[in-house]
Write an enzyme that holds these catalytic residues in place. Sequence first.
Site, mmCIF file in Angstrom:
data_model
loop_
_atom_site.group_PDB
_atom_site.id
_atom_site.type_symbol
_atom_site.label_atom_id
_atom_site.label_comp_id
_atom_site.label_asym_id
_atom_site.label_seq_id
_atom_site.Cartn_x
_atom_site.Cartn_y
_atom_site.Cartn_z
ATOM 1 N N GLU A 140 0.787 -1.225 0.000
ATOM 2 C CA GLU A 140 0.000 0.000 0.000
ATOM 3 C C GLU A 140 0.823 1.281 0.000
ATOM 4 O O GLU A 140 0.364 2.307 -0.489
ATOM 5 C CB GLU A 140 -0.944 -0.003 1.212
ATOM 6 N N SER A 544 -56.361 -15.181 39.621
ATOM 7 C CA SER A 544 -56.263 -15.603 41.020
ATOM 8 C C SER A 544 -54.823 -15.678 41.518
ATOM 9 O O SER A 544 -54.603 -15.776 42.735
ATOM 10 C CB SER A 544 -56.937 -16.965 41.209
#
Length: 865
Positions: A140, A544
């Site tokens: 690079e 309940s």
Amino acid sequence: MDTHDLRADGPMVGSRPAAPEGASPDAGGQPPRPPKAARPPRQPRRRRWLFGTMGLLARTVLILVVAVGVTGAVAAFALYRSASAELPDYRWLADYQAPQMSRIYAGDSRLMAELAQERRVFVPIEAIPLRVQQAFIAAEDQRFWTHYGIDPMGIARTMVTNLEQLGSGRRMAGASTITQQVAKNMLVGNDRTLMRKVREAILALRIEQAMPKSRILEIYLNEIFLGQQAYGVAAAAQNYFNKSLDELTVSEAAFLAALPKAPNNYNPSRFPEAARGRRDWVIGRMAEDGAITVAEATRAQAEPLIPRPQRRPDVVPVGQYFTEEVRRELVARFGADQTTMGGLVVRTSLDPVLQGEAEAALRNGLLAYDRRRGGWRGPVARISANPTEWLPALQAQARPPGALPEWRLAVALEVRDREARMAWLERPDGRTAPQPRTGTLNFADVSGWARPVRDGRVGGAPRRMQDVLAPGDVVLVETLPATAAQGRTPAQPERLALRQMPEVEGAVVAMDPNTGRVLAMVGGWSFERSWFNRASQALRQPGSSFKPYVYLAGLEAGIPPNQLLLDGPVEIMTPQGLWRPGNYGGGAPQGWVTMRSALERSLNLVTVRLAQQVGMPAVAEVAARFGVIPNMPRVLAMSLGAGETTVLRQAAGYASFVNGGRQVTPTLIDSVQDRQGRLVWRTDARECTACDSDPTGRPPALTETRRQVTDPVSAFQMTSMLQGVVQRGTGTRAGAGLNRPVAGKTGTTDDYKDNWFVGFTPDLVVAVWVGFDEPRSLGPNETGGSNAAPIFRDVVAAALGDSPALPFRAPPGVALVRLQLPNGQTILEAFKPGTENSARPPVDPLATEPGTAAASVDSNLGGLY
């Protein structure tokens, strides 16, 4: 003397020509002048005009060059000012930390999930091998260590290359240095414009001045995208070669360095020749730079490029609802970016074994209900049963979300009265092309439950296989194991069972009552089918299962468990009209019953009267203290569970009964560490001041910080009463076969829309809910005791196994009195000190004139239990 007679070629003295040697000067002392014919001839007029024109042109060109230079300098300065005025701040890069995936671990340290926007493993520059650094620099930016952010030589070389390739159709090459790529990736973006390149170059120069080369290279090597969802060299080394960076060969390092230019175009699995060619080019550049020797380059280029994809770490195959709940909590606490890019290490309370058992128990319970009530809702799809058409059609058929892994999509090829011949596709090793297989579906296996559903109604039992299937129907099937009695030869077809996913949903939460750590959480049939977590997100009426909070308010008010309460008709005028509650199933009132008996049998009329006696403000305050229903309306209907809560809240509320009345806050996360391993958050806020100072080695005492939501004796009294619900009341199925102390309460809402069972052992709380997402009736007599309680039992059995049966721990000061029930059974009733004989004569809080007839009371006690 005439001047025209002078010699033209005589020597000159001053401004006159000198007289030749031996000649006498004239009378005036002046040398003779040359004749006219000896003078230089005058330049022609045309040449003088040409020289003048060329001078003028040169001056004009010079002026134009200067003007263009000045204009260019001004324009360049203006461009620089414009570009630099919009530059982002680059100084934060000095302290930049690359995004890293966060990991979530179960209680046994197994990996549950990885949270990431980019799969990256950050590696400091000191840990990146030199050969990897050299490979990327060679590929690079060969002059990375010497330039100041931009590379003029590289730019010139690239311009020449691009001019040579002009018109070839090839993409223009770039000349960005590594520093410029860092500026582009981190600061200026990726748009292909001149202004971006200028800003990139300016930033590169400034970055080089602000930080060392090694830091720039570290950012680049950890940020660069290298394909296959890999960001950074460490992730790429794992993805392509399943290796760490220090294990890479020169060839493999060079291949990674070849990827930044075009990761997809150099994928070795798709384009092996292009990948190898680019790798060899990088190896050659490394040899040019002296990073490797020529011999090393030759060996590296001869090495075959063989990708070995990373095998992802094994993750816990269960607990998707739990994991998603953890993710939401992390986002709420730390933010989305920190959760997915902060490299957090999250330790949770999940017990993977219990989670798997809870998921299986819920699925079995939902399937049992669906077979009992759901009917057969038809095939997944219909395709052609033609021998030449069904195979590709079945292969193209999508698998329904939520289908269990052991289920297969099969097509009915032939349907007879008593059986159907089915075909499906199966991959023996999971990788090869699917192979067709055939099996038989017997009518006897479907006749008991596959009642066709038409217009939303379940029809009668099928009389033949054609009532269930038709040729071309695509359905879910499961292969049944062959038993000894049903042993088959290889030539015989496999035996199949018809399957379908239930419409009914459910949720389960298992929790440690002493710490609040959630050990298992199931939010529905399948996370794949629905991400909605019914354990923590669904607000449903508890029915309940809310009654224990009403009865606890009575216990806190000093009412003993053996207090007689009236089970009789109730009529209350409300703004909506006259309200007449009734007991389950419309059963006849039982008259005077004890408070314990009323809870065990879940008598609505007694509960309403008790709520009226203690006052709804007291009941609402208990519900708020336990965190079940904050800000509950103060109306009597709330005492029967008409409010809304979640399964997770119910589990936490019941946990306070068994842990001595301490507040329980459900937690899924034990601790969170940052990327450096520092503890940033934990749920257990208790401090151990003596952990490091006690020389005896004895376990230190931890400071209790949880709030007391009820007194320990009241909590134990409620535990004892709920234990009776499982032993003698509506929850007997919850304790069947467990052979250990179990307490809990059933819950069934109006018109059987919600089924609950919330219960506990001394060391485990489990809450179960069953119902439809869009509330509708589960069917007559479909109660919490018949649907939710068996699921609870299966979860508890899996969690406790063969562990010793521990009793519920009685707190100091409680009075245990042996009482005999009307049916002859003897129990130990829990009383607060001094209240053993405090039961008052029965009084009806809703009666106009209270009565206390002892004879009628005694006559109604028989058969209460």
